[in-house]
Design an enzyme around this catalytic site. Sequence first.
Site, PDB file in Angstrom:
ATOM      1  N   GLU A  66      66.579  13.892  79.522  1.00 34.83           N
ATOM      2  CA  GLU A  66      67.904  14.767  79.587  1.00 34.83           C
ATOM      3  C   GLU A  66      68.378  15.077  78.226  1.00 34.83           C
ATOM      4  OE1 GLU A  66      70.783  12.615  81.634  1.00 34.83           O
ATOM      5  OE2 GLU A  66      69.815  13.041  83.452  1.00 34.83           O
ATOM      6  N   GLU A  75      65.460  11.697  88.808  1.00 28.70           N
ATOM      7  CA  GLU A  75      66.634  10.877  88.890  1.00 28.70           C
ATOM      8  C   GLU A  75      67.378  11.511  90.041  1.00 28.70           C
ATOM      9  OE1 GLU A  75      69.362  10.025  85.527  1.00 28.70           O
ATOM     10  OE2 GLU A  75      67.642   9.578  84.437  1.00 28.70           O
TER      11      GLU A  75
END
Length: 445
Positions: free
Chosen positions: A194, A363
């Site tokens: 991320e 995720e």
Amino acid sequence: MWERLLVGAIVAFVVFKITLITYRRRKYPEPHEDWTAVDLEALNFPSDFRWGTATAAHQVEGHLVNNWSEHEENKNLERSGAACDHWNRWKDDFQLLTDLGLSSYRFSIEWSRLEPTEGEWDEAALAVYSAMVDDLLHRGIRPVVTLHHFSHPQWWEAKGGFANSANLPEFVRYCERVFDALSERVDTWVTVNEPTVFSTMGYTLGMFPPGRRSLRTTIRVMRNLLLAHAAVYKALKQKLPTAKIGIAKNVTLFDPKNRWSPIDWPLARLLEWFWNGAWRGGIQKGRMFFKDVPEAKGSLDFIGLNYYTHVLVGPASVSLLKMKFPKRKHEVATEFGYPMYAEGLRRAVEFLTPLGVPIEVTENGVADANDTLRTEHLKRHLWVLSQAIQDGHDIRSYHHWSLMDNFEWAEGYSMRFGLHHVDFETQERTLRGSGEAYKRIVQNN
Ligand code: IFM
């Protein structure tokens, strides 16, 4: 003259919006399912689809000394402390993966464990990660290794971390060292987790280390993260061309809160570009934020997708100091505050498809301490995923965030994302009802 132009632009905008709305016949600018009409049991996944969960070192291992532990102290946040004591309990935790019937596990390596002091390597710590990999393989579970998941050594942070491009060779060296030790057994690697979250939370909102608030530095960090990813990609592929190397991109969608507002729509597009588009452009075209980054072009064998929500954008809902999360009337707010919007998973997949590489869902999950929402959340997202696969999207895996409750960064232990409840006093893990549901889905698919 300017007034006329302005009036003309507003009229054109309204006409455009009316045409679009009439054409799409949607209540909201973005698509929504009528979930009461959807058969959530109607799933169809290919036989080689991989089912998994994900964790990250600082969130589960315990007693780490790194940029995050420093930030916890500096900002007087809840301390990560023992976390899930996973460093001592990983074997038992891997048994939980087996009990769920999983075939993939994403976890991260902690650089600060391996090189606590610059140039001094802890081979014993590396041996533990190596043993973890062996154990997973023995269980028939594919290890997916993340090399950077928000945390790194304090000595590196002191030099400026990713804010200083001169530091990148040290990061590459660390990655190479881990790769040398594990690549004969690990074939799927995530360079950075991320990057947009890391840079905006750390350098725009100041909620992650180093707690800065500077848009200029944020953009520099974003570019440096892309450069770091590209450099690691190149270095590791040179060592082993068959290795599969990707990045885990958090695709948050930005939608205009009010379809009639001439402000919300361009603001949403701007944020979407800043958060998602700049990254895709970096990999596709080797250009990010109006600067060439040629090394990054094509530096992907797969793209990791972390998907959680959409953000409804209006002038009042976004500020540089904090983010508020409005929701549509019918949407359910998760404990984190943002809405459950499973439809966005399809849009995120479609956004990543032009990259031309397989997608691994690295995720997806929800903070839900009482487990009232997680099963529905899981089922909706898996239904969306199943539909996308049936429509031809190349999606190889799903990793639920997370295997167990853990340290949720600036939120401390207040946000519980686990399929397993963790009692942080006793370290007892208990499978939640949603964990049972996931297990059944995995068994049936
Ligand atoms: O816990 C985090 C994880 O570290 C990164 N992605 C989002 C998760 C939930 O907020």
